[in-house]
Design a protein around this motif. Structure first.
Motif, PDB file in Angstrom:
ATOM      1  N   SER A  55      68.815  30.391  35.186  1.00 42.18           N
ATOM      2  CA  SER A  55      67.586  30.487  35.852  1.00 42.18           C
ATOM      3  C   SER A  55      66.237  29.976  36.626  1.00 42.18           C
ATOM      4  CB  SER A  55      66.778  30.190  33.923  1.00 42.18           C
ATOM      5  OG  SER A  55      67.324  31.479  33.089  1.00 42.18           O
ATOM      6  N   SER A  56      66.509  29.006  37.317  1.00 36.55           N
ATOM      7  CA  SER A  56      65.975  27.950  37.968  1.00 36.55           C
ATOM      8  C   SER A  56      66.512  28.351  39.625  1.00 36.55           C
ATOM      9  CB  SER A  56      65.205  27.016  38.023  1.00 36.55           C
ATOM     10  OG  SER A  56      67.325  26.324  38.890  1.00 36.55           O
ATOM     11  N   TRP A  59      64.948  32.462  39.861  1.00 40.84           N
ATOM     12  CA  TRP A  59      63.128  32.142  40.200  1.00 40.84           C
ATOM     13  C   TRP A  59      63.060  32.476  41.381  1.00 40.84           C
ATOM     14  CZ3 TRP A  59      62.494  27.611  36.963  1.00 40.84           C
ATOM     15  CH2 TRP A  59      62.092  27.143  35.750  1.00 40.84           C
ATOM     16  N   SER A  64      60.153  33.937  42.954  1.00 39.74           N
ATOM     17  CA  SER A  64      58.699  33.511  41.446  1.00 39.74           C
ATOM     18  C   SER A  64      58.850  31.867  41.013  1.00 39.74           C
ATOM     19  CB  SER A  64      59.080  34.081  39.846  1.00 39.74           C
ATOM     20  OG  SER A  64      60.206  33.714  39.561  1.00 39.74           O
ATOM     21  N   GLY A  65      59.386  31.346  41.843  1.00 38.68           N
ATOM     22  CA  GLY A  65      59.595  29.306  42.034  1.00 38.68           C
ATOM     23  C   GLY A  65      60.045  29.269  42.405  1.00 38.68           C
ATOM     24  N   GLU A  83      59.078  21.395  40.196  1.00 36.58           N
ATOM     25  CA  GLU A  83      58.935  22.967  40.242  1.00 36.58           C
ATOM     26  C   GLU A  83      57.873  23.449  40.328  1.00 36.58           C
ATOM     27  OE1 GLU A  83      61.295  23.475  36.718  1.00 36.58           O
ATOM     28  OE2 GLU A  83      59.369  24.125  35.654  1.00 36.58           O
ATOM     29  N   HIS A  85      56.281  27.475  39.625  1.00 33.93           N
ATOM     30  CA  HIS A  85      56.234  28.003  38.740  1.00 33.93           C
ATOM     31  C   HIS A  85      54.887  29.070  39.803  1.00 33.93           C
ATOM     32  CE1 HIS A  85      59.168  28.005  36.111  1.00 33.93           C
ATOM     33  NE2 HIS A  85      58.364  26.754  35.857  1.00 33.93           N
TER      34      HIS A  85
END
Length: 184
Positions: A55-56, A59, A64-65, A83, A85
């Motif tokens: 997921s990271s 992102w 988105s991050g 991180e 976000h």
């Protein structure tokens, strides 16, 4: 596409890989680490660290991050995570800063060093205008990290978020790009 690698005096911040899953699971299973931050409650369960790592990466690919594995420069020891976000729903570019670090590495300045690098990346590379961060009121050490990187107290949020079945009070901090640039 992965997040860039950031270098500090003692650390390398890099993208997570699936090879990090065992260390993520180990750190996030520590009963002293889990109560200090949201977002890691289930990472100790089998398969969850891998899902979180994938997921990271998504992102970053989606804009988105960015999540960075915090590692020691001298030997690559995995310490934790920092991180950003990105919050695209607002009329200006901002992000929320988050971090967690393994208990053996607390009180060594690593979290502050990593957070400072992530903030610089956010302002200088991602074009953010503001970075926000929150900590549980019962975790003042996290607030000290925010203060050390130049963030300013923003507001107190009573019973703001549920964590481990308890409504937690949070304290918010903020830093603008202008404030960051003035401190450089």
């Amino acid at each position: 596409m992965t997040a860039p690698t950031l270098h500090t005096e003692r650390l390398i911040l890099r993208s997570f890989t699936l090879d990090d899953a065992q260390e993520v699971q180990h750190i996030t299973s520590d009963p002293d680490v889990v109560p200090t931050t949201t977002g890691i409650v289930e990472l100790h369960l089998d398969g969850m660290a891998e899902d979180w790592i994938l997921s990271s990466q998504k992102w970053f690919e989606s804009g988105s991050g960015a999540a960075f594995a915090i590692t020691l420069r001298k030997d690559g020891t995995f310490l934790g995570n920092v991180e950003l976000h990105i919050r695209n729903h607002l009329p200006y570019n901002d992000a929320e800063l988050g971090y967690w670090i393994g208990k053996p590495y607390w009180n060594c300045g690593y979290c502050t060093e990593a957070a400072k690098a992530a903030v610089a990346y956010g302002f200088l590379e991602r074009g953010l205008d503001v970075i926000l961060a929150y900590h549980f009121s019962r975790n003042p050490a996290s607030g000290r990290v925010m203060q050390k990187i130049g963030m300013k107290y923003w507001d107190y949020f009573p019973k703001d978020v549920e964590h481990l079945g308890v409504l937690e009070d949070q304290i918010g901090y903020t830093l603008s790009k202008d404030e960051f640039l003035e401190s450089c």
